[in-house]
Structures are given as structure tokens and as C-alpha cells.
Write an enzyme that holds these catalytic residues in place. Structure first.
Site, short mmCIF file in Angstrom:
data_model
loop_
_atom_site.label_atom_id
_atom_site.label_comp_id
_atom_site.label_asym_id
_atom_site.label_seq_id
_atom_site.Cartn_x
_atom_site.Cartn_y
_atom_site.Cartn_z
N SER A 81 38.37 41.52 34.95
CA SER A 81 39.82 41.79 34.99
C SER A 81 40.56 40.88 35.96
O SER A 81 41.78 41.02 36.12
CB SER A 81 40.06 43.26 35.35
OG SER A 81 39.47 43.57 36.59
N THR A 202 43.76 45.12 38.51
CA THR A 202 44.21 43.98 39.31
C THR A 202 43.75 44.15 40.74
O THR A 202 43.70 45.26 41.23
CB THR A 202 45.75 43.99 39.28
OG1 THR A 202 46.17 43.80 37.95
CG2 THR A 202 46.35 42.94 40.20
N THR A 220 45.20 38.76 38.70
CA THR A 220 44.66 39.52 37.57
C THR A 220 44.52 38.65 36.32
O THR A 220 45.20 37.62 36.21
CB THR A 220 45.60 40.70 37.24
OG1 THR A 220 44.98 41.59 36.33
CG2 THR A 220 46.91 40.22 36.63
N ARG A 230 51.78 37.15 27.05
CA ARG A 230 52.19 38.38 27.75
C ARG A 230 51.99 38.20 29.27
O ARG A 230 50.95 37.74 29.72
CB ARG A 230 51.38 39.56 27.25
CG ARG A 230 51.70 40.91 27.92
CD ARG A 230 50.78 41.22 29.07
NE ARG A 230 51.03 42.55 29.64
CZ ARG A 230 50.47 43.01 30.75
NH1 ARG A 230 49.62 42.26 31.42
NH2 ARG A 230 50.74 44.21 31.19
N GLY A 232 52.27 40.39 32.88
CA GLY A 232 52.39 41.73 33.43
C GLY A 232 53.20 41.73 34.72
O GLY A 232 53.96 40.81 35.02
N THR A 253 48.91 48.30 40.48
CA THR A 253 47.91 48.03 39.44
C THR A 253 48.17 49.01 38.31
O THR A 253 48.83 50.02 38.49
CB THR A 253 46.49 48.17 40.02
OG1 THR A 253 45.54 47.90 38.98
CG2 THR A 253 46.23 49.57 40.57
N GLY A 254 47.66 48.68 37.15
CA GLY A 254 47.87 49.55 36.00
C GLY A 254 48.75 48.88 34.96
O GLY A 254 48.87 47.65 34.94
N1 ASP Z 1 48.88 45.35 36.28
C1 ASP Z 1 48.06 44.50 35.44
C2 ASP Z 1 48.87 44.04 34.27
O1 ASP Z 1 49.64 44.79 33.71
C3 ASP Z 1 46.82 45.12 34.97
C4 ASP Z 1 46.12 46.11 35.88
O2 ASP Z 1 46.32 46.13 37.05
O3 ASP Z 1 45.35 46.92 35.43
O4 ASP Z 1 48.69 42.93 33.86
#
Ligand code: ASP
Length: 341
Positions: A81, A202, A220, A230, A232, A253-254
Site C-alpha cells: 500500500s 497510508t 501511499t 485517481r 487521494g 488514512t483511509g
Molecule cells: N488515504 C489513501 C487514499 O485514499 C489510502 C489509505 O490510507 O488507505 O489514497
């Protein structure tokens, strides 16, 4: 308190935390670290913190520490990731996002950069060598190569196999599609579905150095199997990362789309400026996402914050978010963040 006891305490608190969150009450405080210190997201933050600590413990600058720390998961071939070996987009391209911010409010970022294993270091060069903040795509790669970064194939055989497997078994659902939000009602999303477990995570890292200065880094490969192009939250200053040397720093994160919509990390720092503890500020930022979009309860977003005085805090929509902390007392501590659900 041992980590296990802290974990149990956090688990027991979760329903109460939800009630308190609804009532707008202040939550228990997060850990207070001694200076210098570093915190970072997820389990892989433990190893990353060690690299940052090597800098901080010698009196080094927080900016150098977060860059060194973020490079650890970027180089880790087992980490799918972040950085090299990150899972590719739906078309098989590994494209990376990163940003960095220092104690002077300086910042640099790259988004959708390909073929460069250490986007965090390119982000730092954008900050230090250009008049710009954000370079994207081909231009970011071109800049990195001009700066002497090697152009590499980042798709490993293992990541390629996972992608090919996904191509066979998955139907693509852009994360903006509301269908993603239905998974929480029927159980966790299968691996590889945007918004599901295992396809994103991330590293966001925040450090406070011996001189009392803050810096942060965020890097990330974003959501696995994303649409090509894309971007993020992670390379967006104010969304994935924000540092204000007078107040504190925050990272996220997320599901990045939800963080961008609410300018999450900037919000956390502004709430800290208004007197909220780091943990309470993270909780409020999560609540803001949920207030504006209740379906986001089926997704995961987590915030991590560190105040100017070394107090840390974390909060996520769902259970399972962890963060690592490291200071002169605790070297490899991993803690669960509190969550709304
Ligand atoms: N925040 C990251 C994104 O949307 C992914 C993650 O942290 O899980 O690219």
C-alpha cells in the site's frame, strides 16, 4: 499502562466513546510523549518510526526524520500500500502519492507519480527546489528523473499476480459509487474492493524534534485497483497532512475522498488551535465526515495528531486503526486508535 491494557481500555470504551461523541463530550486524552518523538499510522509505523528515531535521537531535524521514516515502508516489498510493490491501478500502473510539510509551513507533494520508488523524497525536492507545491503524473516523474531519482519498474511479480487475480474476480466500483458503502451492512468488503480492507493503508508520520519543531510526511500507493489518474487525500496539503508549528500536526488514512471533502488534517489542526486535545480533534473530524455523509460509517477513515507539546491522539470511523509511537521512553509502541463505531 501496558499496550494490552490500553487496548482493552480502548475496546471497552468504544460504545461509551460513541455516546460521548454524540453528546459532544471530551474524550480521554491520548498519550503524552517526551521530546523528541514521532508517531505514525498503522502497524508498519513501528519500523518506520525506528528510522525516524535514528535522526531525532541525534538531535536531527523533524523534517529529516519524517523523510527517513516514510522511506522505510516505501522500500518494503511486503508492503502493498506504499511505494515499491504497491498494488497498481485497474490498468496495472503503480502510481504513488506523497507530501511533506516542515516547521516553516513549507510543503511539497507529488501525485500519481509512476516509476519512482521514493515519492516522499521527490515531494521534498518539490518543496526545496521548485516554486511549486504539487507536481503530478508524467511531469512529476520527469522532475524526479532530472533530480537523479532512478526510474524503476515498481510492479513486483507478487503485486502483478494480485492485480491479475483481481481482474478475474472483481467488478470495478469507483469509490464515489454509493455501492461501496453497502459492504458494511453485509460484512466487510472483499479484498480489492475500493473501501474494503487490505487494499489501502497510508503511512502518515508526524515528528517533533529536540528543538521543538514539527514536520510531517504522508506517502501511499492509494487505493488498489483505482481508476488511472485517481488521486487521494495523501498528497493534498490540508487533507492528508497538515503541520502548523505553533499548534500541532495531523495526518489521515483511509478513504481519501472523504478526507478531501472535509479538508480533514487541516480541520484537526484548527480544532487543536481552538483548544481541543489531539484525540478530541481527531474525533470531531471523523464526526464531521459522518454528519455530512452518514453512509461513510461503512468506510474507514482514521486521523492521527500530535500537538506542539507532544500529546498524541487518534480516532477512526471503524475499529482496527492502529498507530505507532516512539520517544526516549517508548521505542516501538503500537496502540489502537479509538473509533466511533
Ligand atoms: N488515504 C489513501 C487514499 O485514499 C489510502 C489509505 O490510507 O488507505 O489514497
Amino acid at each position: 499502562m501496558t499496550d494490552r491494557r490500553l487496548f482493552l481500555k480502548a475496546s471497552v470504551l468504544a460504545p461509551a466513546a460513541l455516546a460521548a461523541a454524540r453528546a459532544g463530550a471530551t474524550e480521554p486524552r491520548g498519550p503524552v510523549l517526551t521530546r523528541p518523538c514521532v508517531v505514525s499510522t498503522w502497524d508498519f509505523g513501528v519500523a518506520a518510526n525506528q528510522a525516524a528515531w535514528a535522526v531525532l535521537s541525534k538531535g536531527g531535524r523533524a523534517l529529516d526524520a519524517v523523510e527517513a521514516g516514510a522511506r522505510v515502508p516505501e522500500a518494503d516489498l511486503k508492503n502493498h500500500s506504499v511505494g515499491r510493490a504497491g498494488y497498481p491501478d485497474r490498468d496495472g500502473h503503480v502510481s504513488l502519492d506523497a507530501c511533506i510539510m516542515d516547521e516553516h509551513g513549507g510543503c511539497g507533494a507529488v501525485a500519481a507519480i509512476e516509476h519512482i520508488a521514493h515519492p516522499i523524497s521527490v515531494a521534498r525536492r518539490v518543496m526545496e527546489k521548485t516554486p511549486h507545491v504539487l507536481l503530478v503524473g508524467e511531469g512529476a516523474t520527469q522532475f524526479a528523473v532530472e533530480q537523479g531519482f532512478p526510474r524503476e519498474e515498481l510492479l513486483t511479480p507478487e503485486s502483478r499476480a494480485a492485480w491479475q487475480d483481481w481482474l478475474k474476480t472483481n467488478r470495478y466500483q469507483p469509490v464515489a459509487n454509493s455501492e461501496v458503502g453497502t459492504y458494511g451492512k453485509t460484512g466487510p468488503a472483499p479484498l480489492g474492493v475500493p473501501g474494503g480492507p487490505g487494499n489501502h493503508d497510508t503511512i502518515g508520520m508526524l515528528a517533533l524534534d529536540a528543538a521543538g519543531n514539527l514536520s510531517g510526511a504522508c506517502t501511499t500507493s492509494g487505493m488498489a485497483w483505482k481508476m488511472r489518474g485517481r488521486v487521494g487525500d495523501s498528497p493534498i496539503i490540508g487533507a492528508g497532512l497538515y503541520v502548523d508549528n505553533a499548534v500541532g500536526a495531523a495526518t489521515s488514512t483511509g478513504v481519501g475522498e472523504e478526507v478531501i471533502r472535509n479538508v480533514g488534517s487541516f480541520l484537526v489542526v484548527e480544532l487543536m488551535r481552538q483548544g481541543r486535545t489531539p484525540q478530541d480533534a481527531c474525533r470531531e473530524a471523523v464526526e464531521r465526515i459522518l454528519q455530512r455523509k452518514p453512509e461513510a460509517r461503512d468506510l474507514q477513515v482514521g486521523f492521527l495528531a500530535l500537538s506542539k507539546t507532544g500529546e498524541a491522539g487518534a480516532w477512526s470511523i471503524q475499529k482496527g486503526f492502529t498507530y505507532a509511537l516512539c520517544d526516549g521512553v517508548r521505542q516501538d509502541r503500537l496502540l489502537p486508535g479509538l473509533s466511533t463505531y
